[in-house]
Enzyme design. Sequence first.
Site, PDB file in Angstrom:
ATOM      1  N   PRO A   2      -2.046  11.149  96.058  1.00 19.97           N
ATOM      2  CA  PRO A   2      -0.863  10.748  95.480  1.00 19.97           C
ATOM      3  C   PRO A   2      -0.015  10.080  96.619  1.00 19.97           C
ATOM      4  O   PRO A   2       0.070  10.287  97.688  1.00 19.97           O
ATOM      5  CB  PRO A   2      -0.270  11.935  95.113  1.00 19.97           C
ATOM      6  CG  PRO A   2      -1.066  13.259  95.842  1.00 19.97           C
ATOM      7  CD  PRO A   2      -2.274  12.507  96.230  1.00 19.97           C
ATOM      8  N   GLU A   3       0.901   8.882  95.942  1.00 21.68           N
ATOM      9  CA  GLU A   3       1.851   8.262  96.978  1.00 21.68           C
ATOM     10  C   GLU A   3       3.221   8.747  96.215  1.00 21.68           C
ATOM     11  O   GLU A   3       3.120   9.409  95.717  1.00 21.68           O
ATOM     12  CB  GLU A   3       1.327   6.852  96.808  1.00 21.68           C
ATOM     13  CG  GLU A   3      -0.014   6.473  97.544  1.00 21.68           C
ATOM     14  CD  GLU A   3      -0.206   5.116  97.679  1.00 21.68           C
ATOM     15  OE1 GLU A   3       1.051   4.376  97.781  1.00 21.68           O
ATOM     16  OE2 GLU A   3      -1.307   4.744  97.634  1.00 21.68           O
TER      17      GLU A   3
END
Length: 281
Positions: A2-3
């Site tokens: 996840p960013e």
Amino acid sequence: MPELPEVETVRRGLAPAMEGRVIERAEVNRPDLRWPLPAGLADRLTGARVGLLRRRSKYILADLDTGESLLIHLGMSGRMLVSGVMLGDFHLDHPAPQKHDHVVLHMEGGARVTFNDARRFGAMDLVRTDREAAHWLLAGLGPEPFGNDFHESYLVMALKSRKSPIKTALLDQRLIAGLGNIYVCEVLHRAGIDPRRAANRIASARLAGLVPIIRDVLAEAIEAGGSSLRDHRQADGELGYFQHAFRVYDREDAPCTACATPIRRIVQGGRSSYFCPSCQR
Ligand SMILES: [Zn+2]
């Protein structure tokens, strides 16, 4: 992994279940995730009222009325599930307990927040809210892309001292917080900059132009995450993973959306870079 936009989507999905509510009971099912969990975590969470849910880079911070904040990092494989609340148009029933449900927060009002992480690359910690900036995971982070400290002259100055490829420089969390491999590829495509170019050899005007592009790319992804929260794909209560149309990322050999040239993949610093050899110079 996840960013920033995925983590922001998780934060927004958790907020209605957590903000302003007391943690009536905290279940902590193991002593560690990636690192040991703080001593007495369950006791220190139980009975605390959650104030604001914030995000710093890829970390979520839940402020508690005890003076501490719960820091949550999803890592590579961490998943956050909410149940017992409305999410978009759906009321989510509590799922049966799953293997790898490491921390479960039973919230006032009946909601449940579950942190599930099969590979345990995620992390949780408690930090004194007024000393949060000194926490070892947060201390070295550069400015937030949407913050006032991130602006054209800052970014030009920071990149003009880097001889590394622009792709590598933008991944450096000390320079800008929260940008990861996916969105750096997308940003450089939109900017028309070859990911292999040395940062300090790129004209200042082009470097300055990265600031609005970074914000646009992230804002569009956050918007896509927001629509996924309202949409049936999140009806299982899992937050943060959503369909998003990338222009270059993971599109090796597919036609560039701008010029139809096949997208190339190269490896830089052990990470895949995707770019259009015709649009990006
Ligand atoms: Zn192209």
